[in-house]
Design a protein around this motif. Structure first.
Motif, PDB file in Angstrom:
ATOM      1  N   SER A 147       0.850  -1.165  -0.113  1.00 40.98           N
ATOM      2  CA  SER A 147      -0.062  -0.218  -0.084  1.00 40.98           C
ATOM      3  C   SER A 147       0.950   1.240   0.005  1.00 40.98           C
ATOM      4  N   THR A 173       2.874  12.612   3.816  1.00 40.58           N
ATOM      5  CA  THR A 173       1.643  11.989   4.095  1.00 40.58           C
ATOM      6  C   THR A 173       0.950  12.635   2.768  1.00 40.58           C
ATOM      7  N   SER A 174       1.723  13.608   1.890  1.00 41.45           N
ATOM      8  CA  SER A 174       0.571  14.355   1.267  1.00 41.45           C
ATOM      9  C   SER A 174       0.084  13.466  -0.176  1.00 41.45           C
ATOM     10  N   LEU A 176      -0.677  10.388   0.211  1.00 46.20           N
ATOM     11  CA  LEU A 176      -1.481   9.121   0.851  1.00 46.20           C
ATOM     12  C   LEU A 176      -2.719   9.437   0.876  1.00 46.20           C
ATOM     13  N   ASP A 177      -3.763   8.572   0.800  1.00 42.29           N
ATOM     14  CA  ASP A 177      -5.351   8.656   1.212  1.00 42.29           C
ATOM     15  C   ASP A 177      -5.214   8.684   2.802  1.00 42.29           C
ATOM     16  N   PRO A 178      -6.225   9.263   3.146  1.00 43.08           N
ATOM     17  CA  PRO A 178      -6.386   9.954   4.708  1.00 43.08           C
ATOM     18  C   PRO A 178      -6.390   8.423   5.489  1.00 43.08           C
ATOM     19  N   GLU A 179      -6.774   7.374   5.071  1.00 39.58           N
ATOM     20  CA  GLU A 179      -6.762   6.358   6.069  1.00 39.58           C
ATOM     21  C   GLU A 179      -5.331   5.768   6.118  1.00 39.58           C
ATOM     22  N   THR A 181      -2.565   7.799   5.984  1.00 39.13           N
ATOM     23  CA  THR A 181      -1.790   8.649   6.694  1.00 39.13           C
ATOM     24  C   THR A 181      -1.479   8.505   8.200  1.00 39.13           C
TER      25      THR A 181
END
Length: 251
Positions: A147, A173-174, A176-179, A181
């Motif tokens: 992932s 984390t920019s 990445l999807d919020p989940e 992060t």
């Protein structure tokens, strides 16, 4: 004495002055979060410290080592640049893993090229580092089998493998999807608890408040506000910082 000292750092691209005299100091074991509006100079600052961009002017030291002074960047050979960059580990927004290598191979590549031990010693050490970032069960997975959060954790492990004195994160984390992060921020928070010296460019304000010992607000190429997280977030004095926080709170 500070581990990292940046004095009057300037960077121009042609007629555009991006950094206008940045002064930053960081002690060993501290975490500095750099926040601010897009285009304010945050990433350029990070890249100049690591000499991925050669500053126009200024001085950078790590401990007793001179990394850059005034315009000597033009005189540095490729070997000298590589040697000076070894003080830093850099984790990019995008993971930049080699797709043809497994997670373990990605982490072990640079220490192998630097001859930082026997092959067995390097492998054992890199397995341990991957365990630190929670990837003991993904050693032999290729990037496409991981992932986004796992790939970024491999990238963090790769940076740690060279035992840098300071870790730089450029908005880790920019991409990445919020989940996803949270799992990356958890690793960085763990490194902070272990007193790893870090500089983090981030848009995650709550994270910056929790993990940082110092916060710098960079806007228009200057440090407009700096101090403890409590001072910067709860008692800002600079009008740009107040407006910046107001926009965040209005979302």
């Amino acid at each position: 004495m500070s581990l990292l000292e940046v004095k009057n750092l300037k960077k121009s691209f042609g007629r555009i002055e991006v950094l206008k005299g940045i002064n930053v100091s960081l002690n060993e074991g501290e975490t500095l979060s750099i926040i601010g509006p897009s285009g304010g100079g945050k990433t350029t600052f990070l890249r100049c410290c690591n000499l991925l961009e050669i500053p126009t002017e200024g001085k950078i030291t790590v401990g007793d080592h001179l990394i850059y002074y005034s315009n000597d960047g033009e005189k540095l050979s490729d070997d000298e640049l590589r040697e000076r960059r070894r003080h830093f580990g850099l984790v990019f927004q995008n993971f930049n893993l080699f797709p043809q290598y497994t997670a373990l191979q990605n982490v072990a590549l640079a220490p192998t090229l630097q001859k930082m031990g026997t092959p067995d010693e390097i492998e054992d050490r890199c397995i341990g580092i991957l365990a630190r970032v929670g990837l003991s069960d993904r050693l032999n997975n290729y990037p496409h089998q991981l992932s986004g959060g796992q790939q970024q954790r491999v990238a963090i492990a790769r940076a740690l493998a060279l035992s840098p004195e300071i870790l730089f994160f450029d908005e880790p984390t920019s991409a990445l999807d919020p989940e996803l992060t949270g799992e990356v921020l958890k690793v960085i928070r763990q490194l902070a608890e272990e007193k790893t010296t870090m500089v983090i460019v981030t848009h995650e304000m709550s994270f910056a408040r929790q993990v940082s010992t110092k916060v710098c607000f960079i806007a228009d190429g200057v440090v407009a506000e700096e101090g403890t997280p409590e001072k910067v977030f709860d008692h800002p004095e600079n009008e740009r910082m107040i407006a910046f926080l107001g926009k965040l709170n209005a979302r």
